[in-house]
Design a protein around this motif. Structure first.
Motif, mmCIF file in Angstrom:
data_model
loop_
_atom_site.group_PDB
_atom_site.id
_atom_site.type_symbol
_atom_site.label_atom_id
_atom_site.label_comp_id
_atom_site.label_asym_id
_atom_site.label_seq_id
_atom_site.Cartn_x
_atom_site.Cartn_y
_atom_site.Cartn_z
ATOM 1 N N UNK A 78 0.865 -1.439 -0.120
ATOM 2 C CA UNK A 78 0.124 0.072 -0.104
ATOM 3 C C UNK A 78 1.160 1.203 0.421
ATOM 4 N N UNK A 79 0.478 2.199 -0.592
ATOM 5 C CA UNK A 79 0.770 3.276 -0.411
ATOM 6 C C UNK A 79 0.151 4.182 0.555
ATOM 7 N N UNK A 80 1.603 4.569 1.463
ATOM 8 C CA UNK A 80 0.491 5.133 2.910
ATOM 9 C C UNK A 80 1.701 6.139 3.198
ATOM 10 N N UNK A 81 2.864 7.281 2.035
ATOM 11 C CA UNK A 81 3.296 7.823 2.199
ATOM 12 C C UNK A 81 2.867 9.357 2.775
ATOM 13 N N UNK A 82 3.412 9.870 3.701
ATOM 14 C CA UNK A 82 3.292 10.815 4.826
ATOM 15 C C UNK A 82 1.715 10.873 5.294
ATOM 16 N N UNK A 83 0.722 9.182 5.311
ATOM 17 C CA UNK A 83 -0.310 8.994 6.262
ATOM 18 C C UNK A 83 -0.045 9.222 7.423
ATOM 19 N N UNK A 84 -1.403 9.504 8.468
ATOM 20 C CA UNK A 84 -0.950 9.962 9.361
ATOM 21 C C UNK A 84 -0.954 8.502 10.345
ATOM 22 N N UNK A 85 -0.670 7.522 11.137
ATOM 23 C CA UNK A 85 -0.616 6.242 11.614
ATOM 24 C C UNK A 85 -0.676 7.002 13.572
ATOM 25 N N UNK A 86 -0.142 8.050 13.684
ATOM 26 C CA UNK A 86 -0.493 8.468 15.406
ATOM 27 C C UNK A 86 -1.268 7.448 15.814
#
Length: 419
Positions: free
Chosen positions: A316-324
């Motif tokens: 998956x493309x999760x660039x710059x995603x917030x997974x905080x």
């Protein structure tokens, strides 16, 4: 601006004196007796090492800091107005809310630095008369200078770079969200793999800028010069077709939530493989346990506090995603792109199943370049061939907690700024 004639000599500060000033400033930051804020305006402090220090709220207005080292130092709210930082090193430094108007950073190394809400606009700088050695001050408007600077992996979110000169600078894999680049000159600059969202480039010179592999969303390029702009492999705004599918995908997610809540008695698991999920709003805190989203596009999506236990996010493309603070135990992120993603305080590791079985978490072959992994444990996770280049972990030094802004009591009439 200057309201009177001044007889000013530039103070030369060498390493020993700088160490003494930093020690006093450390006591000031910690609110200990004997502390004194470091205020050295128009000083000459070249080649000095100020690395691994908490220099929050220092004032070095107009100083010459050529060749200085500020690696991994905290310069929160620092007043660096009109400073000369040419060829200086600020690797990993925190410059959040720093005043860098009119600063010269030509050839500086700002890789991995945090410049969130920093101000690099033009400023009107007081300079000396060459014959009178500062007996008379005159002023000129100086644009911020980043020509040839190394800004790879830096965070420039909501920073002001209006009219900055950054020709041939390297902004590869940096984060620019809400950044102002009005009238900036980025000719021949590299923004390969950068995260660029909601950036104002009105009047900017983007000729021959390399955006290969970058994420470029909510940016009006028609307002800028873009001759020979390189957009190879660039991820742009969702297509109309992807936006039209948002309603259908939302229904699938609602059914998936029911499936999770009822333990599989009703609803059905969502299969979102290859989908562009960016048009779907409200994924923060979502129930996505065991969802299948192989090769899905989630670049820049807010998944903070989301329940993603056992999720299949392979490739998956999760660039710059917030997974905080997201729960990713047992998730499969093999080969996923998590460049510049925020994983602070995320719950990683194996997922305990019935019968004392465990489902391992996979990050093998994943890209975590310049990801924020602070306060996140990576023990017991498959990281085989994972790319952790530039990923932020624990601070290299133990700095004091962030301090509130200080009130500058010194009169400030030796220079003026452009608003």
């Amino acid at each position: 601006m200057a309201s009177r004639t001044q007889k000013t000599e530039r103070v030369v500060i060498r390493q020993a004196e700088a160490d003494r000033l930093m020690a006093a400033h450390a006591r000031f930051v910690a609110r200990r007796p004997g502390g004194r804020r470091m205020v050295q305006r128009f000083a000459v402090m070249e080649g000095v090492d100020l690395s691994n220090q908490d220099l929050s709220d220092i004032d070095l207005t107009g100083s010459s800091l050529i060749g200085c080292k500020f690696d991994y130092s905290r310069l929160t709210r620092a007043c660096l107005f009109g400073v000369d930082l040419q060829s200086s090193s600020l690797v990993g430094a925190s410059l959040t809310q720093a005043d860098l108007r009119g600063a010269r950073l030509k050839g500086a190394n700002l890789s991995h630095a945090n410049l969130t809400q920093a101000d690099l606009r033009a400023g009107r700088i007081a300079i000396s008369d060459e014959d009178t050695r500062f007996s008379v001050l005159r002023h000129k408007v100086e644009a911020g200078q980043l020509d040839g600077a190394n800004v790879t992996g830096a965070v420039l979110d909501r920073s002001r770079l209006d009219d900055v000169s950054a020709a041939a600078a390297d902004f590869s894999e940096c984060s620019m969200r809400g950044t102002k680049l009005v009238g900036a000159n980025l000719k021949n600059a590299s923004l390969r793999g950068a995260m660029i969202d909601d950036v104002d480039v009105t009047g900017a010179n983007l000729d021959s800028v390399d955006l290969t592999g970058a994420v470029l969303t909510r940016v009006d390029l028609s307002a800028a010069r873009t001759r020979d702009l390189i957009l190879k492999g660039c991820l742009c705004d969702p297509t109309p077709e992807a936006s039209q599918r948002a309603a259908l995908l939302f229904v699938k997610l609602a059914s998936h939530r029911e499936w999770v809540a009822t333990g599989g008695k009703s609803g059905e698991p969502a299969i979102l493989d290859g989908e562009d999920l960016r048009p779907i709003a409200g994924l923060a805190g979502a129930f996505l346990t065991a969802v299948s989203a192989r090769r899905a596009c989630l670049a820049g999506v807010d998944l903070g506090r989301a329940a993603l236990q056992g999720a299949i996010l392979e490739g998956a493309d999760l660039r710059g995603a917030s997974l905080r603070k997201a729960d990713l135990r047992g998730a499969n992120l093999a080969g996923a792109n998590l460049g510049q993603a925020d994983l602070r305080e995320a719950l990683l590791g194996p997922l305990t199943l019935k019968g004392d079985r465990e489902k391992p978490m996979r990050l093998d072959r994943a890209s975590l370049r310049f990801a924020d992994l602070r306060d996140t444990a990576l023990e017991g996770i498959d990281l085989d061939e994972a790319d952790l280049h530039g990923a932020r972990r624990d601070a290299p030094v133990s700095l004091a907690p962030e301090t509130p802004p200080v009130d500058a009591t010194e009169p400030d009439d030796s220079f003026e700024v452009d608003s």
